[in-house]
Design an enzyme around this catalytic site. Structure first.
Site, PDB file in Angstrom:
ATOM      1  N   GLN A   9      23.914 -96.479  -8.092  1.00 22.75           N
ATOM      2  CA  GLN A   9      24.565 -97.488  -8.949  1.00 22.75           C
ATOM      3  C   GLN A   9      25.077 -98.640  -8.082  1.00 22.75           C
ATOM      4  O   GLN A   9      25.880 -98.431  -7.170  1.00 22.75           O
ATOM      5  CB  GLN A   9      25.740 -96.842  -9.687  1.00 22.75           C
ATOM      6  CG  GLN A   9      25.315 -95.717 -10.627  1.00 22.75           C
ATOM      7  CD  GLN A   9      26.429 -94.709 -10.883  1.00 22.75           C
ATOM      8  OE1 GLN A   9      27.201 -94.392  -9.989  1.00 22.75           O
ATOM      9  NE2 GLN A   9      26.499 -94.184 -12.100  1.00 22.75           N
ATOM     10  N   ARG A  66      28.003 -95.712 -24.711  1.00 22.56           N
ATOM     11  CA  ARG A  66      27.800 -96.480 -23.475  1.00 22.56           C
ATOM     12  C   ARG A  66      26.914 -97.690 -23.742  1.00 22.56           C
ATOM     13  O   ARG A  66      27.105 -98.760 -23.179  1.00 22.56           O
ATOM     14  CB  ARG A  66      27.211 -95.596 -22.365  1.00 22.56           C
ATOM     15  CG  ARG A  66      28.240 -94.642 -21.761  1.00 22.56           C
ATOM     16  CD  ARG A  66      27.808 -94.148 -20.399  1.00 22.56           C
ATOM     17  NE  ARG A  66      26.601 -93.349 -20.462  1.00 22.56           N
ATOM     18  CZ  ARG A  66      26.590 -92.054 -20.755  1.00 22.56           C
ATOM     19  NH1 ARG A  66      27.717 -91.407 -21.001  1.00 22.56           N
ATOM     20  NH2 ARG A  66      25.460 -91.394 -20.787  1.00 22.56           N
ATOM     21  N   ARG A  67      25.919 -97.523 -24.638  1.00 26.01           N
ATOM     22  CA  ARG A  67      25.051 -98.671 -24.955  1.00 26.01           C
ATOM     23  C   ARG A  67      25.848 -99.733 -25.728  1.00 26.01           C
ATOM     24  O   ARG A  67      25.655-100.917 -25.543  1.00 26.01           O
ATOM     25  CB  ARG A  67      23.833 -98.233 -25.786  1.00 26.01           C
ATOM     26  CG  ARG A  67      22.918 -97.208 -25.126  1.00 26.01           C
ATOM     27  CD  ARG A  67      22.182 -97.706 -23.909  1.00 26.01           C
ATOM     28  NE  ARG A  67      22.891 -97.796 -22.658  1.00 26.01           N
ATOM     29  CZ  ARG A  67      23.139 -96.795 -21.809  1.00 26.01           C
ATOM     30  NH1 ARG A  67      22.759 -95.578 -22.085  1.00 26.01           N
ATOM     31  NH2 ARG A  67      23.775 -97.014 -20.676  1.00 26.01           N
ATOM     32  N   ARG A 111      16.071 -94.483  -8.263  1.00 24.75           N
ATOM     33  CA  ARG A 111      16.168 -95.456  -9.374  1.00 24.75           C
ATOM     34  C   ARG A 111      17.458 -96.256  -9.128  1.00 24.75           C
ATOM     35  O   ARG A 111      18.506 -95.658  -8.885  1.00 24.75           O
ATOM     36  CB  ARG A 111      16.275 -94.732 -10.711  1.00 24.75           C
ATOM     37  CG  ARG A 111      16.588 -95.691 -11.871  1.00 24.75           C
ATOM     38  CD  ARG A 111      17.183 -94.971 -13.080  1.00 24.75           C
ATOM     39  NE  ARG A 111      16.268 -94.073 -13.737  1.00 24.75           N
ATOM     40  CZ  ARG A 111      16.657 -93.012 -14.430  1.00 24.75           C
ATOM     41  NH1 ARG A 111      17.924 -92.684 -14.535  1.00 24.75           N
ATOM     42  NH2 ARG A 111      15.763 -92.245 -15.022  1.00 24.75           N
ATOM     43  N   THR A 160      16.732-102.175 -14.930  1.00 23.25           N
ATOM     44  CA  THR A 160      17.650-103.181 -15.469  1.00 23.25           C
ATOM     45  C   THR A 160      16.948-103.975 -16.572  1.00 23.25           C
ATOM     46  O   THR A 160      15.718-104.043 -16.604  1.00 23.25           O
ATOM     47  CB  THR A 160      18.131-104.145 -14.356  1.00 23.25           C
ATOM     48  OG1 THR A 160      19.008-105.120 -14.920  1.00 23.25           O
ATOM     49  CG2 THR A 160      16.986-104.880 -13.662  1.00 23.25           C
ATOM     50  N   LYS A 180      22.811-100.685 -12.431  1.00 19.45           N
ATOM     51  CA  LYS A 180      24.119-101.299 -12.156  1.00 19.45           C
ATOM     52  C   LYS A 180      25.221-100.239 -12.226  1.00 19.45           C
ATOM     53  O   LYS A 180      26.167-100.274 -11.452  1.00 19.45           O
ATOM     54  CB  LYS A 180      24.410-102.381 -13.199  1.00 19.45           C
ATOM     55  CG  LYS A 180      23.686-103.678 -12.956  1.00 19.45           C
ATOM     56  CD  LYS A 180      24.080-104.695 -14.014  1.00 19.45           C
ATOM     57  CE  LYS A 180      23.254-105.952 -13.892  1.00 19.45           C
ATOM     58  NZ  LYS A 180      23.255-106.708 -15.164  1.00 19.45           N
ATOM     59  N   GLY A 181      25.113 -99.299 -13.167  1.00 18.34           N
ATOM     60  CA  GLY A 181      26.164 -98.292 -13.375  1.00 18.34           C
ATOM     61  C   GLY A 181      26.792 -98.488 -14.737  1.00 18.34           C
ATOM     62  O   GLY A 181      27.066 -99.621 -15.134  1.00 18.34           O
ATOM     63  N   ALA A 182      27.011 -97.363 -15.441  1.00 14.03           N
ATOM     64  CA  ALA A 182      27.387 -97.453 -16.852  1.00 14.03           C
ATOM     65  C   ALA A 182      28.775 -96.903 -17.157  1.00 14.03           C
ATOM     66  O   ALA A 182      29.136 -96.755 -18.316  1.00 14.03           O
ATOM     67  CB  ALA A 182      26.350 -96.720 -17.690  1.00 14.03           C
ATOM     68  N   ASP A 208      19.821 -88.156 -13.117  1.00  9.51           N
ATOM     69  CA  ASP A 208      20.649 -89.314 -13.482  1.00  9.51           C
ATOM     70  C   ASP A 208      21.954 -89.276 -12.686  1.00  9.51           C
ATOM     71  O   ASP A 208      22.399 -88.204 -12.273  1.00  9.51           O
ATOM     72  CB  ASP A 208      21.038 -89.254 -14.974  1.00  9.51           C
ATOM     73  CG  ASP A 208      19.889 -89.617 -15.901  1.00  9.51           C
ATOM     74  OD1 ASP A 208      18.891 -90.178 -15.440  1.00  9.51           O
ATOM     75  OD2 ASP A 208      20.011 -89.330 -17.111  1.00  9.51           O
TER      76      ASP A 208
HETATM   77  P1  FDA Z   1      23.123-106.111 -18.480  1.00  8.36           P
HETATM   78  O1  FDA Z   1      24.114-105.166 -19.093  1.00  8.36           O
HETATM   79  O2  FDA Z   1      23.605-107.099 -17.487  1.00  8.36           O
HETATM   80  O3  FDA Z   1      22.365-106.881 -19.614  1.00  8.36           O
HETATM   81  C1  FDA Z   1      21.350-107.842 -19.386  1.00  8.36           C
HETATM   82  C2  FDA Z   1      20.644-108.104 -20.698  1.00  8.36           C
HETATM   83  O4  FDA Z   1      19.915-106.918 -21.084  1.00  8.36           O
HETATM   84  C3  FDA Z   1      21.566-108.367 -21.867  1.00  8.36           C
HETATM   85  O5  FDA Z   1      21.930-109.704 -21.969  1.00  8.36           O
HETATM   86  C4  FDA Z   1      20.706-107.884 -23.004  1.00  8.36           C
HETATM   87  O6  FDA Z   1      19.734-108.869 -23.319  1.00  8.36           O
HETATM   88  C5  FDA Z   1      20.010-106.697 -22.469  1.00  8.36           C
HETATM   89  N1  FDA Z   1      20.754-105.435 -22.703  1.00  8.36           N
HETATM   90  C6  FDA Z   1      21.356-104.672 -21.769  1.00  8.36           C
HETATM   91  N2  FDA Z   1      21.901-103.561 -22.305  1.00  8.36           N
HETATM   92  C7  FDA Z   1      21.643-103.642 -23.624  1.00  8.36           C
HETATM   93  C8  FDA Z   1      21.946-102.795 -24.716  1.00  8.36           C
HETATM   94  N3  FDA Z   1      22.628-101.662 -24.568  1.00  8.36           N
HETATM   95  N4  FDA Z   1      21.518-103.175 -25.936  1.00  8.36           N
HETATM   96  C9  FDA Z   1      20.803-104.314 -26.116  1.00  8.36           C
HETATM   97  N5  FDA Z   1      20.495-105.155 -25.112  1.00  8.36           N
HETATM   98  C10 FDA Z   1      20.911-104.829 -23.893  1.00  8.36           C
HETATM   99  N6  FDA Z   1      23.517 -95.870 -15.552  1.00  8.36           N
HETATM  100  C11 FDA Z   1      24.147 -94.909 -14.844  1.00  8.36           C
HETATM  101  O7  FDA Z   1      25.334 -95.032 -14.553  1.00  8.36           O
HETATM  102  N7  FDA Z   1      23.455 -93.769 -14.465  1.00  8.36           N
HETATM  103  C12 FDA Z   1      22.128 -93.611 -14.737  1.00  8.36           C
HETATM  104  O8  FDA Z   1      21.544 -92.592 -14.355  1.00  8.36           O
HETATM  105  C13 FDA Z   1      21.467 -94.634 -15.470  1.00  8.36           C
HETATM  106  N8  FDA Z   1      20.146 -94.534 -15.782  1.00  8.36           N
HETATM  107  C14 FDA Z   1      19.487 -95.622 -16.331  1.00  8.36           C
HETATM  108  C15 FDA Z   1      18.111 -95.588 -16.506  1.00  8.36           C
HETATM  109  C16 FDA Z   1      17.436 -96.714 -16.941  1.00  8.36           C
HETATM  110  C17 FDA Z   1      15.947 -96.669 -17.081  1.00  8.36           C
HETATM  111  C18 FDA Z   1      18.167 -97.906 -17.232  1.00  8.36           C
HETATM  112  C19 FDA Z   1      17.470 -99.155 -17.671  1.00  8.36           C
HETATM  113  C20 FDA Z   1      19.537 -97.919 -17.117  1.00  8.36           C
HETATM  114  C21 FDA Z   1      20.212 -96.787 -16.688  1.00  8.36           C
HETATM  115  N9  FDA Z   1      21.591 -96.783 -16.555  1.00  8.36           N
HETATM  116  C22 FDA Z   1      22.210 -95.765 -15.872  1.00  8.36           C
HETATM  117  C23 FDA Z   1      22.412 -97.842 -17.216  1.00  8.36           C
HETATM  118  C24 FDA Z   1      22.760 -98.982 -16.277  1.00  8.36           C
HETATM  119  O9  FDA Z   1      23.686 -98.556 -15.331  1.00  8.36           O
HETATM  120  C25 FDA Z   1      23.351-100.162 -17.062  1.00  8.36           C
HETATM  121  O10 FDA Z   1      24.519 -99.757 -17.699  1.00  8.36           O
HETATM  122  C26 FDA Z   1      22.426-100.748 -18.109  1.00  8.36           C
HETATM  123  O11 FDA Z   1      21.099-100.800 -17.670  1.00  8.36           O
HETATM  124  C27 FDA Z   1      22.882-102.184 -18.464  1.00  8.36           C
HETATM  125  O12 FDA Z   1      22.792-103.036 -17.357  1.00  8.36           O
HETATM  126  P2  FDA Z   1      21.549-104.044 -17.174  1.00  8.36           P
HETATM  127  O13 FDA Z   1      21.400-104.319 -15.735  1.00  8.36           O
HETATM  128  O14 FDA Z   1      20.362-103.467 -17.832  1.00  8.36           O
HETATM  129  O15 FDA Z   1      21.860-105.316 -17.936  1.00  8.36           O
END
Ligand code: FDA
Length: 309
Positions: free
Chosen positions: A160, A285-286, A181, A223, A184-186, A130
């Protein structure tokens, strides 16, 4: 509440002990975390495997402070690998370098990782590193490349799209046929290192995704963003990229409807299953990602208060 507040809270370890004892927080965590033991994670994996969804198991934990803790984390990963092998679950493992000693001693981290990757290679199970906050990006990629030299594609890494440096990083990873993988980045990162505007984060994601779909080695498009997923689907259709060349990845408990839909369209989907006692930073973070998660928590507090009366 601004999402950065949750990111700040995610780093306050002292709050964890307090929050851990709260039934509501545990309930919320159970939405995103598959229990506290390997057995509970394997049970969740088996359910997902039933419809062909693959998994990646992650024993939650972040930076540790002592050598002993890194050894415990290493042994836990080895137990997860053994559990995957013995149960026949269709899955792999995700982990963080700081769990294995990156903050303590680089050599220790390499030693722990080498033991994990040797075992993973024997069992033919993939291990994903990760990506953590920007303080670790350079060190993580350097260490990853070193391990990749020795162990090859039994291990892969994460890029990211919010980081300005990622366009360069992705090219070196593509050149070495590394498995990436894309997320976007968390974490909360400053403007000198990361795009702050979601539009820019998305457009960077699209560019990096296209590079990976064109020339990457079985990339994970990670994502829940429907617009990005639609872009990916359109792109592979236009370019005639076969579905076995990549996979979509999502988090446990998030957008199950979308996971199902993609499976029914014939795409590979992998769900990242976090489990373990150290769920607090992960859960924060979630929460930071979505206001309805906060609404869910507030609604549950009110419900609990009312039912106590
Ligand atoms: P975005 O946040 O734009 O959301 C789009 C839609 O998805 C929302 O409108 C909602 O419907 C749904 N959604 C998203 N997050 C939700 C939540 N928490 N609860 C409910 N619904 C939600 N980051 C990192 O920095 N290092 C890492 O190693 C990883 N590893 C990783 C693995 C996997 C398999 C995933 C899917 C994600 C990660 N991430 C991560 C997290 C990533 O950086 C990011 O923060 C999240 O995926 C949220 O961005 P999205 O692009 O998913 O959607």
């Amino acid at each position: 509440m601004p999402s950065n507040v949750f990111l700040w809270l995610s780093e306050r370890r002292q709050l964890f002990e307090f929050i851990k004892s709260n039934g509501l927080a545990r309930k919320l965590a159970s939405r995103f975390v598959a229990g506290e033991t390997i057995e509970s994670a394997i049970a969740a994996a088996k359910i997902l495997n039933k419809d062909g969804t693959r998994v990646s198991l992650d024993s939650l934990g972040e930076s540790v402070a002592s050598r002993e803790e890194t050894i415990e984390a290493r042994d836990e990963v080895i137990r997860i690998l053994d559990a995957i092998a013995s149960t026949g679950v269709d899955g792999n493992v995700s982990l963080k370098f700081t769990q294995l000693g990156l903050d303590i001693d680089r050599a220790l981290c390499i030693e722990n990782m080498s033991q994990i990757l040797s075992h993973a290679k024997d069992l033919d199970i993939f291990v994903r590193i990760d990506m953590e906050g920007a303080d670790y990006t350079g060190r993580t990629l350097e260490l990853y490349e070193e391990l990749h030299e020795t162990f090859g594609n039994v291990t892969g890494v994460v890029i990211q799209s919010y980081l300005l440096r990622s366009a360069n990083d992705i090219e070196s990873l593509i050149a070495r046929r590394a498995r990436v993988r894309l997320v976007k980045g968390a974490y909360a990162e400053p403007p000198e290192l990361a795009y702050q505007d979601m539009k820019e984060v998305r457009s960077s994601y699209v560019e990096l995704m296209k590079r990976l779909l064109d020339e990457g080695n079985y990339p994970g498009i990670a994502t829940h963003d429907e617009r990005l997923i639609e872009r990916a689907v359109r792109y592979v259709e236009e370019k005639g990229i076969p579905t076995e060349r990549f996979e979509f990845q999502m988090l446990y408990g998030v957008r199950r409807d979308l996971q199902k839909k993609l499976r029914s369209q014939g795409f590979n989907v992998r769900v990242y299953i976090p489990f373990g006692c150290n769920w607090y930073p992960y859960m924060m973070r979630r929460l930071a990602e979505r206001s309805t998660n906060v609404a869910f928590m507030v609604a549950s507090v009110l419900k609990e208060m009312v039912s106590r009366k």
